[in-house]
Design a protein around this motif. Structure first.
Motif, short mmCIF file in Angstrom:
data_model
loop_
_atom_site.label_atom_id
_atom_site.label_comp_id
_atom_site.label_asym_id
_atom_site.label_seq_id
_atom_site.Cartn_x
_atom_site.Cartn_y
_atom_site.Cartn_z
N VAL A 81 0.85 -1.19 0.00
CA VAL A 81 0.00 0.00 0.00
C VAL A 81 0.89 1.25 0.00
N PRO A 82 0.71 2.13 -0.98
CA PRO A 82 1.51 3.37 -1.00
C PRO A 82 1.29 4.19 0.27
N ARG A 83 2.35 4.84 0.72
CA ARG A 83 2.29 5.66 1.93
C ARG A 83 2.91 7.01 1.67
N ARG A 84 2.53 7.96 2.49
CA ARG A 84 3.11 9.30 2.46
C ARG A 84 3.48 9.69 3.87
N ARG A 85 4.55 10.45 3.99
CA ARG A 85 4.98 10.94 5.31
C ARG A 85 5.46 12.36 5.11
N VAL A 86 4.92 13.29 5.91
CA VAL A 86 5.29 14.70 5.80
C VAL A 86 6.31 15.04 6.87
N LEU A 87 7.40 15.69 6.44
CA LEU A 87 8.40 16.21 7.37
C LEU A 87 8.28 17.73 7.38
N ALA A 88 8.03 18.29 8.54
CA ALA A 88 7.96 19.74 8.69
C ALA A 88 9.37 20.33 8.57
N PRO A 89 9.48 21.63 8.32
CA PRO A 89 10.81 22.26 8.28
C PRO A 89 11.59 21.98 9.57
N GLY A 90 12.82 21.51 9.43
CA GLY A 90 13.66 21.20 10.58
C GLY A 90 13.38 19.86 11.24
N GLU A 91 12.34 19.17 10.84
CA GLU A 91 11.98 17.90 11.46
C GLU A 91 12.96 16.80 11.06
N LYS A 92 13.23 15.91 12.03
CA LYS A 92 14.12 14.77 11.82
C LYS A 92 13.35 13.48 12.05
N ILE A 93 13.72 12.46 11.30
CA ILE A 93 13.23 11.11 11.59
C ILE A 93 14.45 10.21 11.69
N THR A 94 14.42 9.30 12.64
CA THR A 94 15.53 8.38 12.82
C THR A 94 15.01 6.96 12.76
N PHE A 95 15.68 6.16 11.94
CA PHE A 95 15.39 4.74 11.83
C PHE A 95 16.59 4.01 12.43
N LEU A 96 16.34 3.00 13.25
CA LEU A 96 17.47 2.26 13.81
C LEU A 96 17.25 0.78 13.64
N GLN A 97 18.37 0.08 13.44
CA GLN A 97 18.35 -1.36 13.29
C GLN A 97 19.61 -1.94 13.90
N PRO A 98 19.49 -3.05 14.61
CA PRO A 98 20.70 -3.75 15.03
C PRO A 98 21.26 -4.53 13.83
N TRP A 99 22.57 -4.49 13.69
CA TRP A 99 23.25 -5.29 12.66
C TRP A 99 23.84 -6.50 13.36
N PRO A 100 23.46 -7.70 12.95
CA PRO A 100 23.98 -8.91 13.60
C PRO A 100 25.38 -9.28 13.09
N ALA A 101 26.36 -8.50 13.49
CA ALA A 101 27.74 -8.73 13.05
C ALA A 101 28.23 -10.08 13.54
N THR A 102 28.90 -10.81 12.66
CA THR A 102 29.36 -12.16 13.03
C THR A 102 30.88 -12.32 12.93
N ALA A 103 31.58 -11.29 12.45
CA ALA A 103 33.03 -11.40 12.30
C ALA A 103 33.70 -10.05 12.51
N ARG A 104 34.91 -10.10 13.06
CA ARG A 104 35.71 -8.87 13.18
C ARG A 104 36.12 -8.41 11.80
N GLY A 105 36.39 -7.11 11.66
CA GLY A 105 36.86 -6.60 10.38
C GLY A 105 36.49 -5.15 10.18
N ASP A 106 36.76 -4.67 8.98
CA ASP A 106 36.45 -3.30 8.59
C ASP A 106 35.30 -3.32 7.59
N TYR A 107 34.27 -2.56 7.89
CA TYR A 107 33.05 -2.58 7.10
C TYR A 107 32.61 -1.16 6.75
N THR A 108 31.75 -1.07 5.75
CA THR A 108 31.05 0.16 5.43
C THR A 108 29.56 -0.13 5.51
N ALA A 109 28.87 0.61 6.36
CA ALA A 109 27.42 0.49 6.48
C ALA A 109 26.78 1.61 5.68
N SER A 110 25.67 1.30 5.01
CA SER A 110 24.93 2.28 4.22
C SER A 110 23.47 2.24 4.62
#
Length: 142
Positions: A81-110
């Motif tokens: 279902v299509p959705r719409r979300r309005v952001l007012a001037p200066g408004e912020k939205i934050t999305f967070l997710q845990p990343w289930p890392a399984t190995a040591r190393g150097d990564y780039t998250a996007s």
């Protein structure tokens, strides 16, 4: 820890600056948490249009090989279902997710908005010298 930038949008021969900025940051503790924040930096409200239930996505690649090791939205089902979300001037939205890392190393998250009307994306480098939560396991083992 994150990197901020505004992305330009192209419309015909005109390039206009985006009304949105994006930042991606991490915390590493018992797990790796990715925080993707999108801010409306314009003086007008911005209406974000989404073709379905998904509003954002995350992916992690190993820096040396560029091999994708995790993609949050890859095996998920989202409502159509299509959705719409309005952001007012200066408004912020934050999305967070845990990343289930399984190995040591150097990564780039996007992270990026999946909006069909506005684009916003950010990346951050993540250096895992030990697995998340290892300090807690070592502390309780002794």
């Amino acid at each position: 820890m994150g990197r901020r930038y505004a992305r330009a949008l192209s419309s015909g021969n005109t390039v206009t600056p985006s009304a949105l900025t994006a930042e991606l940051r991490t915390t590493i503790g018992v797990s790796v948490i990715l925080y993707f924040t999108v801010t409306n930096v314009s003086e007008e409200s911005v209406e974000l249009e989404f073709e379905g239930g998904q509003q954002y996505d995350f992916a992690v690649v190993e820096r040396r090989t560029q091999r994708q090791v995790w993609h949050w939205g890859a095996k998920r089902m989202f409502g159509g279902v299509p959705r719409r979300r309005v952001l007012a001037p200066g408004e912020k939205i934050t999305f967070l997710q845990p990343w289930p890392a399984t190995a040591r190393g150097d990564y780039t998250a996007s992270a990026w908005l999946t909006s069909s009307s506005h684009k916003a994306a950010a990346t951050v480098n993540v250096a895992l010298r030990e697995l998340p939560g290892a300090w807690l396991k070592n502390r309780t083992a002794g």
